[in-house]
Design an enzyme around this catalytic site. Sequence first.
Site, PDB file in Angstrom:
ATOM      1  N   HIS A 158      12.769  10.421   7.878  1.00 38.44           N
ATOM      2  CA  HIS A 158      13.832  11.357   7.450  1.00 38.44           C
ATOM      3  C   HIS A 158      13.810  11.580   5.934  1.00 38.44           C
ATOM      4  O   HIS A 158      14.405  12.537   5.448  1.00 38.44           O
ATOM      5  CB  HIS A 158      15.218  10.885   7.937  1.00 38.44           C
ATOM      6  N   GLY A 187       0.827  -1.203   0.000  1.00 35.69           N
ATOM      7  CA  GLY A 187       0.000   0.000   0.000  1.00 35.69           C
ATOM      8  C   GLY A 187       0.861   1.251   0.000  1.00 35.69           C
ATOM      9  O   GLY A 187       2.085   1.178  -0.139  1.00 35.69           O
TER      10      GLY A 187
END
Length: 360
Positions: A270, A250
């Site tokens: 990050h 997904g």
Amino acid sequence: MNGPSTSASVTSATAGPAPAGSTSACGGRAPAVAMLRLLAGFQVSQALYVVARAGVADVLAAGPRPVAEAASATGVRTDLLRRLVRTLAAEHVFAFDADQDTVGLGPLGHTLCSDTDDSLRDVALMWMDTHYAPFAGLWSTLHDGVPAAERELGKPLFDWIAEEPERVEGFSAAMGNLLALRQDALDSLDLRKVHHLVDIGGADGTALAALARRHEWLWGTVFDLPHVVAGAEPVLRAAGVTDRVGTWGGDFFESVPPGADAYLACFILHDWNDDQCAVILDRIRRAAGSRARLFLVETVVGEGAAPEVAALLDLTMMGMLNGRERSRADWRSLLSGAGFRLDRVVATNGPMCVIEATSL
Ligand SMILES: C[S@@+](CC[C@H](N)C(=O)[O-])C[C@H]1O[C@@H](n2cnc3c(N)ncnc32)[C@H](O)[C@@H]1O
């Protein structure tokens, strides 16, 4: 080179910032020599890439060999390989014996072998194949904030990777190499009270498979983009954990698997800017409900061992993606804005920390 020569009075200075022109901040080298080494980094990166690609370290794994033999075993020119290993011997990658004309592995050499625990060979291949060219566009990024990779590749990095199976494979392999950076943090995860852990952006399942093997009560789901998570089946099978760990394909900007009591996002946030992180965290918050645990494995700027890794990764994020490395205050505000309480930051012996949070 016109830099000042090393002198006892300069190198013995210990208190306060190094004065301009001092060699003490340059590993004992004249500043101009130290700077030249930094500036030559792009050449050294390419030299490391070509020896990694040719498999030179692998053919030396059993011990030193004549340079000509190493060249013929890897299909490259002897005279040019000799020059490359001489240069890289100065960087501790190879041990070059000019008298015997032999080459062996230096202290860093085994990290370019393909099958050592701390191998970075796949990083060498992926960074030079994917990151090298975009970094020539950092000048524009500095002015308009568009990641250099997005301009060079014509689309966001992950969209570009998704177009070719070899790119997906190369990226996952490099991420597997970089697991060494995160191993201390993964080993520090306190999963004693966790029943079902979803690994958000879990790639080929290597990390979750290892966690499930270690914690025999743990059930898990590897969640990633469909074409990525497809590569997790064989990894989970090889680890013998398919009875407890499944996969789910997904997009974490849309939704993530619901109902688990804990979520892990290792080396994920990050990659993204604050607005994008807020969406990802919101999707996790919605799927998790309240009182679920969230574990982030990330650098925390200024904390943890090896802070230079956060500095280098921050540069990677700037050139390749919209993300950045974050401080503890950044993490706290990102989490609280998305309905999580930051419980604690666990420093580890590696460059990554574990950031523990609870959904409110
Ligand atoms: C830097 S890798 C980290 C992989 C892994 N967690 C690790 O520590 O090795 C980022 C991962 O995020 C995945 N990813 C990127 N965009 C995604 C999206 N929209 N939805 C789900 N996963 C995504 C990538 O496929 C990749 O596996």
